[in-house]
Scaffold this active site. Structure first.
Site, PDB file in Angstrom:
ATOM      1  N   ARG A 179      35.690   0.127   6.365  1.00  0.00           N
ATOM      2  CA  ARG A 179      34.921   0.333   5.482  1.00  0.00           C
ATOM      3  C   ARG A 179      33.726   1.214   5.617  1.00  0.00           C
ATOM      4  O   ARG A 179      32.669   1.156   4.909  1.00  0.00           O
ATOM      5  CB  ARG A 179      34.381  -1.016   5.031  1.00  0.00           C
ATOM      6  CG  ARG A 179      35.324  -2.071   4.571  1.00  0.00           C
ATOM      7  CD  ARG A 179      36.579  -1.822   3.387  1.00  0.00           C
ATOM      8  NE  ARG A 179      37.203  -2.920   3.179  1.00  0.00           N
ATOM      9  CZ  ARG A 179      38.388  -3.013   3.740  1.00  0.00           C
ATOM     10  NH1 ARG A 179      38.773  -1.935   4.467  1.00  0.00           N
ATOM     11  NH2 ARG A 179      39.451  -3.737   3.579  1.00  0.00           N
ATOM     12  N   SER A 230      35.328  -7.815  -2.993  1.00  0.00           N
ATOM     13  CA  SER A 230      34.765  -8.495  -1.863  1.00  0.00           C
ATOM     14  C   SER A 230      33.379  -7.912  -1.837  1.00  0.00           C
ATOM     15  O   SER A 230      33.132  -6.794  -1.839  1.00  0.00           O
ATOM     16  CB  SER A 230      35.694  -8.176  -0.623  1.00  0.00           C
ATOM     17  OG  SER A 230      36.782  -8.481  -0.653  1.00  0.00           O
ATOM     18  N   GLU A 300      29.446  -5.175   1.074  1.00  0.00           N
ATOM     19  CA  GLU A 300      30.312  -4.060   1.058  1.00  0.00           C
ATOM     20  C   GLU A 300      29.951  -3.360  -0.626  1.00  0.00           C
ATOM     21  O   GLU A 300      30.506  -2.245  -0.547  1.00  0.00           O
ATOM     22  CB  GLU A 300      31.685  -4.795   0.773  1.00  0.00           C
ATOM     23  CG  GLU A 300      32.845  -3.684   1.003  1.00  0.00           C
ATOM     24  CD  GLU A 300      34.168  -4.358   0.988  1.00  0.00           C
ATOM     25  OE1 GLU A 300      34.941  -3.946   0.135  1.00  0.00           O
ATOM     26  OE2 GLU A 300      34.163  -5.196   1.998  1.00  0.00           O
TER      27      GLU A 300
END
Length: 305
Positions: A179, A230, A300
């Site tokens: 990520r 998420s 995130e």
């Protein structure tokens, strides 16, 4: 002269064909459906327009923010005193110069990209089907799902660096990680287009894989409610949703924001949620999980201001 006055004059003189909205609610352009008005929002249709917009924005202090579908953003209730550049008009998608390659501009949706690859009988992008983002955002955060991620298929990216100009970087030079990417450390850099390198595949098998992944998403994720996917990154050796559920936080609400009852890794907007509601719920989840497990959950979701 403030940046807004300077910018309005410049765009009228030099980019009159670019759509420009004033005081445009960010809630219309983020998947959370929250966020106050952006002072100015521009919608370029060509890469050259993007380059010029960014150049002026830097010159007049507009603090440009480039967004795709806003699927990983949390915008403040008070709005943004900046120029937001929305990339959906940058949507060129075609076969690349070498066998098995695809060229896609920054505003192409990942679902459209995966569908195109399937039609070209190319495999490798099945994981991207159903990820609600764009090529630009997907590359910046190295988006992934079901064992696939962007770093596996990106061979190169045309990147605009405000102070250095346009450079074409290879996949290795993009420093992909979980990520994250080069753009994590250099957020002012902007993806213009990307080249993907894929392998030949059976289109029927590719389509079946994408159907299966979408079915799994629908079964396990709260796709019927506004969210940013998420909410937290996956802790090493753990799953954020599992930890949150084990801490008894599933269903917890702050205002209109809720830890999803379907998947605890998602925070959803049940209706009327504000940015403040979501940020407070994120804080409460982090605090409770840290207290009970000793694990800090890193968001995130990207907070913009």
């Amino acid at each position: 002269m403030d940046w807004v006055t300077q910018f309005d004059k410049w765009i009228t003189d030099y980019l009159p064909d670019v759509k420009l909205l004033k005081e445009e609610p960010m809630s219309k352009h983020t998947s959370f459906h929250v966020g106050g008005p952006a002072k100015r929002m521009a919608f370029p249709q060509k890469g050259e327009q993007m380059v010029l917009l960014l150049s002026l924005a830097e010159d007049c202090g507009a603090r440009p923010l480039v967004i795709g579908k806003g699927t990983n953003l949390l915008a403040p209730d008070s709005g943004l005193d900046r120029l937001v550049i929305e990339t959906s008009g940058l949507s060129r998608l075609e076969g690349g110069e070498t066998p098995g390659s695809i060229l896609a501009e920054t505003g192409v949706s990942l679902t459209r990209l995966a569908d195109f690859a399937c039609k070209q009988e190319l495999t490798g992008l099945e994981f991207a089907h159903g990820i609600p983002g764009t090529v630009g955002g997907g590359i910046c955060m190295n988006a992934g799902a079901y064992g696939g991620e962007m770093k596996q298929v990106v061979s190169g990216v045309s990147v605009l660096f405000p102070e250095e100009g346009i450079k074409f970087l290879t996949g290795k030079e993009l420093a992909f990680g979980y990520r994250r990417s080069l753009f994590t450390e250099r957020p002012s850099a902007v993806v213009l287009y990307a080249v993907f390198q894929l392998a030949p595949g059976n289109p029927e098998a590719i389509r079946e894989t994408m159907r299966d992944m979408m079915a799994r998403r629908k079964l396990s994720q709260p796709l019927d409610l506004p969210s940013a996917g998420s909410t937290f990154k996956r802790p090493e050796g753990q799953f954020a949703g599992t930890l949150i559920d084990q801490c008894g936080l599933k269903g917890r609400m702050v205002g209109g924001a809720q830890v999803s009852e379907k998947h605890a890794g998602f925070i959803v907007n049940r209706g009327g949620a504000t940015c403040a509601d979501i940020k407070e719920l994120i804080r409460q989840v982090q605090e409770a999980v840290l207290k009970q497990t000793g694990i800090y959950l890193e968001p995130e979701v990207k907070f913009v201001d």
